[in-house]
Design an enzyme around this catalytic site. Structure first.
Site, PDB file in Angstrom:
ATOM      1  N   TYR A 174       0.829  -1.211   0.000  1.00 27.03           N
ATOM      2  CA  TYR A 174       0.000   0.000   0.000  1.00 27.03           C
ATOM      3  C   TYR A 174       0.861   1.257   0.000  1.00 27.03           C
ATOM      4  O   TYR A 174       0.611   2.198  -0.763  1.00 27.03           O
ATOM      5  CB  TYR A 174      -0.909  -0.025   1.225  1.00 27.03           C
ATOM      6  CG  TYR A 174      -1.909   1.111   1.298  1.00 27.03           C
ATOM      7  CD1 TYR A 174      -3.037   1.114   0.496  1.00 27.03           C
ATOM      8  CD2 TYR A 174      -1.732   2.166   2.187  1.00 27.03           C
ATOM      9  CE1 TYR A 174      -3.972   2.151   0.568  1.00 27.03           C
ATOM     10  CE2 TYR A 174      -2.658   3.199   2.270  1.00 27.03           C
ATOM     11  CZ  TYR A 174      -3.776   3.183   1.456  1.00 27.03           C
ATOM     12  OH  TYR A 174      -4.698   4.198   1.527  1.00 27.03           O
ATOM     13  N   LYS A 178       1.007   4.251  -2.810  1.00 29.14           N
ATOM     14  CA  LYS A 178       0.581   5.615  -2.509  1.00 29.14           C
ATOM     15  C   LYS A 178       1.696   6.642  -2.709  1.00 29.14           C
ATOM     16  O   LYS A 178       1.419   7.805  -3.044  1.00 29.14           O
ATOM     17  CB  LYS A 178       0.010   5.681  -1.091  1.00 29.14           C
ATOM     18  CG  LYS A 178      -1.328   4.961  -0.956  1.00 29.14           C
ATOM     19  CD  LYS A 178      -2.372   5.515  -1.916  1.00 29.14           C
ATOM     20  CE  LYS A 178      -3.725   4.883  -1.751  1.00 29.14           C
ATOM     21  NZ  LYS A 178      -4.756   5.458  -2.648  1.00 29.14           N
TER      22      LYS A 178
END
Length: 277
Positions: A174, A178
């Site tokens: 993640y 991002k």
């Protein structure tokens, strides 16, 4: 945000979480809504509910953001409502379990996370911006009126980037996705700003969405003892996690005329988690 009836917003991840809350927020201001999501059951129900609550034109389109043609087709459905695309909120995303270390992340999960959170974001932003720059500019509305006229804009895009795109506190897949989302947002701003298309990013902190509940379990679930006593919440200056509606309020601002001179910017909405220790 101006509540012009002819304006339309395209929202990815619109069936739940921040995307769903953003649909409500924009619809409450008279903006027509196109919800894009992979979950058709939730998506159709959300679109029906938004239309019922706010009386705006609403449509659901099933879109896998990793598939370019589906993204283009979904944007095409938005154009059928008003003939243009005024706003886009890119909220689609996935996250692995908060409790997993890097050794727990498989190649398959890593690839899927970057495909949705980075490639999917890029595909959506690219085709949204390409459509917007074809459109005639719309005048900026501010109150009180400015002393000098503000040039119109052709569209506004807001991307969910996350505080995990600003610091590494875990979440191997993640976090990588991002950090890349921040880059997608800023390069998009460079490419399309001269055409009158604004692109900004929102960096939410811990927000109690379905994704966080799936990632954290009861600790991310509103109203539970585990959430109320969460060690994560104790690291947040406000001592609580956020709600999707709080993030939607700021996304709405980023899309609106009220932020007409914000471009290529990142807004952090995390209750003081990132900057206050």
């Amino acid at each position: 945000m101006a509540a012009a009836a002819a304006r339309v917003a395209f929202i990815t991840g619109g069936a739940q979480g921040i995307g769903r809350a953003t649909a409500n927020k924009l619809a409450s201001r008279g903006i027509s809504i196109v919800l894009a999501d992979q979950n058709a059951e939730r998506g159709h129900a959300a679109a029906k509910d938004v239309a019922s609550q706010f009386g705006v034109k609403t449509k659901f389109v099933k879109v896998d953001v990793t598939q370019e043609q589906q993204v283009k087709d979904g944007i095409g459905e938005a154009l059928k409502l008003t003939g243009r695309l005024d706003y886009a909120a890119n909220c689609a995303g996935i996250c692995e379990s908060v409790w997993e270390g890097e050794e727990d992340v498989t190649v398959e999960l890593y690839d899927k996370t970057l495909a949705i959170n980075t490639k999917g974001l890029w595909l959506c932003q690219k085709h949204q911006a390409l459509q917007m720059r074809k459109q005639d500019p719309v005048s900026i509305s501010t109150t009180p009126a400015p002393r000098h006229a503000i040039p119109g804009q052709r569209g506004s895009i807001a991307n969910i980037c996350s505080i995990s795109g600003l610091h590494a506190a875990g979440l191997a897949a993640y976090t990588a996705s991002k950090y890349a989302a921040v880059g997608v947002t800023k390069t998009g701003a460079k490419f399309y700003g001269p055409d009158g298309v604004r692109i900004n990013g929102l960096c939410p902190g811990w927000t109690m969405t379905e994704m966080i509940i799936g990632s954290m379990g009861k600790e991310g679930t509103p109203g539970t003892k585990e959430n109320n006593e969460s060690p994560v919440a104790q690291k947040i200056s406000l001592r609580r996690m956020g709600q999707p509606e709080e993030q939607a309020n700021v996304l709405s601002f980023l899309l609106s005329d009220e932020s007409s001179y914000m471009h290529g910017a990142l807004l952090v909405t995390d209750g003081g988690f990132h900057d206050i220790r």
